[in-house]
Design a protein around this motif. Structure first.
Motif: not given
Length: 373
Positions: A56, A109-110, A113, A117
């Motif tokens: 991530d 946006d990613k 997200e 997470n």
């Protein structure tokens, strides 16, 4: 109880304890290995969670780089728009700027997200770390207990081996050979005789055999499984006549479509159970060995009620028993009585005998002490 049999009981107990201890000693490393396997699974979960966090983070850096690249493009396109000479060129640059801005929003946006997470990922990592720490402590505790248990088992094993050798030395050599041979093939060389049957193979014993085991004058073997039989009065449900006498016995109905009897001697077969079935003016007779429950001879069918059809069967020594099973059950049994049925008949026979003795004593006392006139 015979001394040899007592020593064989001690020997069999030692054999069982030795086997149990050996199995426990062998099982302890497997138990630790199973816990270590579970620990490896927890480590894998932790590594997977950490890898996901790193992935991530790498993805977030990639999206941030992509945003910077698009911002640089926008700045470049705006500088170029100041020098264009036609509307078409200006519109083309505005289209490129809009496309870059859309790409920036998509990457933002990613990143958002990934930030959401990230909280879940961190919780997973912390949970796996806590579980790994607890399991690590548990496995260390299990290892210590396993070493202690193994040491204690080995000590007990040495003691039982000494008891085993002592017991073996006290048994007649020929009987010991027989015990070893039976134990090798059957798992055990001895069996308790209780309630008229061998507890190891569950086969009913002939009354004579059962009496010989109880008398303990010589070694007796089970005719079915060949194990050496012994009798423990403390475990015999019908050993005490006083206990049997307190049981209330139901008396079978004289007129019945099915009648069970016991005969101590029947033709050349010895002790048997007889069952008569009345149906539509005909009677049939089945004969079963009282010890094994196996059928003897053919099923005879004669005309008339069973007492009239088979008058030769009803000598003075015959005993009427309780028993009522359906014809379907009798057909299902085939040529051998089930153990539960055989046990029920023997229990009722014991009660009938006790009842008969009580009547005889009462009659004798009445004759010896006539009522005063």
């Amino acid at each position: 109880m015979l001394p040899d049999v007592q020593n064989l009981i001690a020997l069999q107990q030692a054999d069982r304890e030795i086997l149990r201890l050996k199995e426990e000693i062998a099982a302890l490393p497997k138990r630790v290995a199973a816990i270590e396997e579970g620990l490896a699974g927890t480590k894998a979960i932790l590594e997977k969670a950490k890898t996901a966090v790193k992935a991530d983070e790498a993805a977030r850096r990639k999206y941030e780089t992509a945003i910077q690249d698009q911002q640089q493009k926008i700045s470049k396109y705006r500088d170029q728009s100041l020098a264009v000479k036609t509307n078409e060129q200006y519109k083309a640059l505005l289209h490129e700027i809009q496309f870059a801005e859309q790409d920036i929003r998509a990457n933002e946006d990613k990143i958002l997200e990934l930030m959401v997470n990230a909280e879940i990922r961190e919780k997973d990592v912390k949970a796996a770390e806590v579980k790994l720490k607890a399991e690590t402590a548990e496995i260390e505790k299990e290892k210590v207990e396993a070493r202690q248990r193994t040491t204690e088992d080995e000590r007990q094993l040495a003691e039982w081996n000494a008891k085993r050798e002592k017991a073996r030395a006290s048994v007649d050599s020929d009987l010991l050979l027989q015990y070893d041979r039976i134990a090798k093939h059957r798992g055990t060389g001895l069996s308790e005789a209780r309630d008229h049957k061998c507890l190891a193979c569950q086969v009913m014993l002939r009354p004579q055999t059962y009496n010989e085991v109880r008398a303990a004058t010589h070694v007796v073997f089970c005719e079915s499984c060949q194990r050496i039989l012994y009798y423990d009065p403390a475990n015999d449900e019908v050993a005490d006549p006083a206990v049997v006498a307190r049981r209330r016995r139901a008396h079978p109905k004289f007129e019945s479509s099915q009648a069970w009897y016991y005969r101590p001697s029947f033709e050349d077969h010895g002790e048997v159970f007889l069952v008569y079935l009345n149906s539509k003016g005909m009677s049939s007779r089945h004969v079963y060995d009282s010890s094994s429950g196996r059928g003897l001879g053919d099923i005879l069918v004669r005309e008339g009620e069973y007492r009239l059809a088979f008058p030769e069967d009803f000598a003075d020594d015959v005993i009427r028993l309780n028993g009522s099973w359906t014809e379907a059950e009798l057909e299902e049994w085939g040529n051998e009585l089930p153990t539960a049925t055989l046990d029920a008949l023997h229990r009722d026979l014991d009660l009938a005998r006790v009842e008969s003795r009580k009547r005889s004593r009462a009659k004798s006392e009445a004759v010896g002490h006539p009522a005063a006139s």
